[in-house]
Scaffold this motif. Structure first.
Motif, PDB file in Angstrom:
ATOM      1  N   ARG A 178      74.012  56.264  12.680  1.00  0.00           N
ATOM      2  CA  ARG A 178      73.780  57.680  12.365  1.00  0.00           C
ATOM      3  C   ARG A 178      75.040  58.529  12.569  1.00  0.00           C
ATOM      4  NH1 ARG A 178      69.281  61.339  12.442  1.00  0.00           N
ATOM      5  NH2 ARG A 178      70.064  63.280  11.588  1.00  0.00           N
ATOM      6  N   GLN A 179      75.812  58.158  13.580  1.00  0.00           N
ATOM      7  CA  GLN A 179      76.989  58.977  13.917  1.00  0.00           C
ATOM      8  C   GLN A 179      78.099  58.834  12.880  1.00  0.00           C
ATOM      9  OE1 GLN A 179      76.076  61.099  15.943  1.00  0.00           O
ATOM     10  NE2 GLN A 179      74.300  59.938  16.667  1.00  0.00           N
ATOM     11  N   SER A 194      63.241  62.069  19.360  1.00  0.00           N
ATOM     12  CA  SER A 194      64.573  61.458  19.232  1.00  0.00           C
ATOM     13  C   SER A 194      65.637  62.248  19.991  1.00  0.00           C
ATOM     14  CB  SER A 194      64.963  61.395  17.752  1.00  0.00           C
ATOM     15  OG  SER A 194      66.351  61.170  17.628  1.00  0.00           O
ATOM     16  N   ILE A 213      68.360  52.350  25.830  1.00  0.00           N
ATOM     17  CA  ILE A 213      67.659  52.872  24.646  1.00  0.00           C
ATOM     18  C   ILE A 213      66.435  51.990  24.357  1.00  0.00           C
ATOM     19  CG2 ILE A 213      67.920  53.076  22.116  1.00  0.00           C
ATOM     20  CD1 ILE A 213      69.570  55.214  23.370  1.00  0.00           C
ATOM     21  N   SER A 253      69.465  52.376  15.532  1.00  0.00           N
ATOM     22  CA  SER A 253      69.592  53.035  16.843  1.00  0.00           C
ATOM     23  C   SER A 253      70.938  52.695  17.481  1.00  0.00           C
ATOM     24  CB  SER A 253      68.437  52.606  17.754  1.00  0.00           C
ATOM     25  OG  SER A 253      68.422  53.398  18.915  1.00  0.00           O
TER      26      SER A 253
HETATM   27  C1  EPS Z   1      70.721  60.205  17.621  1.00  0.00           C
HETATM   28  C2  EPS Z   1      70.319  60.088  16.344  1.00  0.00           C
HETATM   29  C3  EPS Z   1      69.293  59.127  15.961  1.00  0.00           C
HETATM   30  C4  EPS Z   1      69.426  57.870  16.791  1.00  0.00           C
HETATM   31  C5  EPS Z   1      69.445  58.168  18.272  1.00  0.00           C
HETATM   32  C6  EPS Z   1      70.183  59.366  18.692  1.00  0.00           C
HETATM   33  O1  EPS Z   1      69.507  58.915  14.613  1.00  0.00           O
HETATM   34  P1  EPS Z   1      68.701  57.897  13.661  1.00  0.00           P
HETATM   35  O2  EPS Z   1      67.311  57.793  14.198  1.00  0.00           O
HETATM   36  O3  EPS Z   1      68.774  58.549  12.301  1.00  0.00           O
HETATM   37  O4  EPS Z   1      69.488  56.631  13.713  1.00  0.00           O
HETATM   38  O5  EPS Z   1      70.620  57.200  16.487  1.00  0.00           O
HETATM   39  O6  EPS Z   1      68.146  58.364  18.699  1.00  0.00           O
HETATM   40  C7  EPS Z   1      67.693  57.639  19.716  1.00  0.00           C
HETATM   41  C8  EPS Z   1      68.434  56.928  20.499  1.00  0.00           C
HETATM   42  C9  EPS Z   1      66.285  57.695  19.923  1.00  0.00           C
HETATM   43  O7  EPS Z   1      65.847  57.019  20.837  1.00  0.00           O
HETATM   44  O8  EPS Z   1      65.617  58.355  19.171  1.00  0.00           O
HETATM   45  C10 EPS Z   1      71.709  61.198  18.037  1.00  0.00           C
HETATM   46  O9  EPS Z   1      72.254  61.965  17.184  1.00  0.00           O
HETATM   47  O10 EPS Z   1      72.004  61.262  19.243  1.00  0.00           O
END
Ligand code: EPS
Length: 405
Positions: free
Chosen positions: A75-76, A144, A330, A355
């Motif tokens: 996601r990052q 989240s 996590i 994740s």
């Molecule tokens: C997160 C964004 C989320 C997760 C993460 C933290 O993005 P996505 O669900 O689209 O991959 O990567 O969320 C969690 C760890 C969780 O347990 O929900 C963020 O921007 O910090």
């Protein structure tokens, strides 16, 4: 109808409600809104004093730091978090009116997100689906840790008030996946420089390598890692918080703010749990006085140790605040645990969604900022929240009076 006919019970849909705190008190507070894959995340900051020069750049810096740290997920790579300040400023200064902060989600696709059938152990999936009689998706979008971007924005705003008083917070990792990275003695500035040089936001960049190897191994095994974070706040005066009422004790307020961050399972201040294993003479910090060192927040009172972590009886004692928090690994596992399909009630593996393997570094940024916000609340509570100029005048007067006490 005039105000004399206004009936708060009827206005509350017939249910007796207490008025929101902001109706009653001049206090600094914030709320957040937004889902992980919704349009954006929002923080509404109320009670922020007027006359503070607010710069979005340091807020953006914290948002980008929150996205980093070794072990983060896909996601990052999509997001480039930044803040849009929607209200509460004029010519770069706060007005004393509510400040609305918006962090857009590039990965806005909530309507296309699929439902999950198998609750993930450790997440809010099962409890939330039962509580709200709702799909898992309806719970996880808000549960989240993406929501912490809004909390970081609010905290980084509050930190701009704190710097006007010489108060600074620093969060860093002291343990990851069982590997301890003890901070060496040093100034806050030295520690900040060490942390900037570390890919895991710890204070010993040379120790990054074994931790990164562990994170890589864990990823291959479809598992996740937790850790311990420390937050240190320097420049605090005597007397933030109070002994007088339980819900205004600063240690309690900090514990609530820190425990309310996703995946945090424990918090301790100063020696914390270790204090329970020692005798009183090995725990409490002796009080000394140096008449040549009366400038600054300690007013000449010296403590050779800081086992109290800067808090005694729910009040700051002029020493640095030291707080630690435990973060669980996590909950979303690529190699999932046993769970139950909520449709069929049959055993099945838990759902997997993209994740992180490890978000302890990111959590150090979040905790630094939520702690900064609580300190700012206590500062406004003690020195009055209408304007920075009035707060600073009262800060000076208080230090003059306390030096004479
Ligand atoms: C997160 C964004 C989320 C997760 C993460 C933290 O993005 P996505 O669900 O689209 O991959 O990567 O969320 C969690 C760890 C969780 O347990 O929900 C963020 O921007 O910090």
């Amino acid at each position: 109808d005039g105000p004399e006919t206004w009936d708060p019970v009827a206005a509350g849909g017939g249910r007796r409600r207490t008025l929101p705190k902001s109706f009653c008190e001049n206090m600094l507070q914030y709320w957040t809104a937004g889902e992980s894959h919704g349009k954006s995340l929002l923080a509404m900051v109320d009670g922020f004093p007027a006359g503070v020069a607010v710069d979005p750049a340091p807020i953006d810096l914290e948002l980008r730091r929150r996205q980093g740290g070794y072990g983060r997920g896909g996601r990052q790579r999509i997001e480039t978090d930044h803040v849009e300040i929607l209200s509460g400023l004029w010519r770069g200064q706060s007005l004393g009116s509510p400040i609305a902060l918006l962090v857009p989600n590039r990965d806005y696709k909530i309507e296309k997100m699929e439902e999950l059938q198998c609750a993930r152990p450790g997440h809010g999936d099962l409890s939330g689906a039962m509580k709200f009689l709702a799909p898992i998706r309806a719970i996880l979008e808000r549960a989240s840790a993406r929501e912490t971007a809004a909390r970081v924005a609010a905290g980084a705003l509050a930190a701009q008030l704190l710097v006007s008083f010489g108060i600074q917070a620093l969060g860093y990792v002291v343990e990851l996946g069982g590997i301890r990275i003890e901070p060496r003695p040093g100034t806050l500035a030295e520690h900040r420089a060490l942390r900037e040089a570390s890919e895991i936001y710890a204070l010993d960049p040379e120790q990054d390598a074994p931790v990164k190897t562990l994170i890589d191994r864990c990823q291959k095994e479809g598992d996740t890692l937790g850790g311990v974070i420390e937050v240190r706040v320097e420049g605090l005066p005597f007397g933030l918080g109070t002994h007088a009422q339980w819900d205004r004790k600063l240690d309690g307020k900090l514990a609530q703010a820190v425990m309310a961050v996703q995946a945090i399972k424990g918090v301790e201040i100063g020696l914390g749990f270790e204090a329970a294993r020692r005798r009183g003479s090995q725990v409490h910090d002796p009080i000394l006085y140096d008449p040549h060192q009366t400038q600054g927040p300690t007013l000449g009172f010296q403590r050779p140790t800081n086992n109290a972590g800067g808090l005694e009886a729910g009040m700051t004692n002029g020493q640095p605040l030291v707080l630690r928090a435990a973060m669980k690994p996590i909950s979303t596992l690529a190699r999932p645990l046993e769970s139950v399909n909520l449709q069929t009630r049959q055993a099945d593996k838990a759902a997997y969604e993209r994740s992180d393997v490890c978000a302890v570094s990111a959590a150090s940024v979040i905790l630094e900022n939520v702690v900064a916000f609580e300190i700012a609340c206590a500062l406004v509570d003690k020195f009055g929240g209408d304007s920075l100029a009035e707060m600073q005048a009262r800060w000076r007067l208080f230090h003059e009076m306390a030096a004479q006490r």
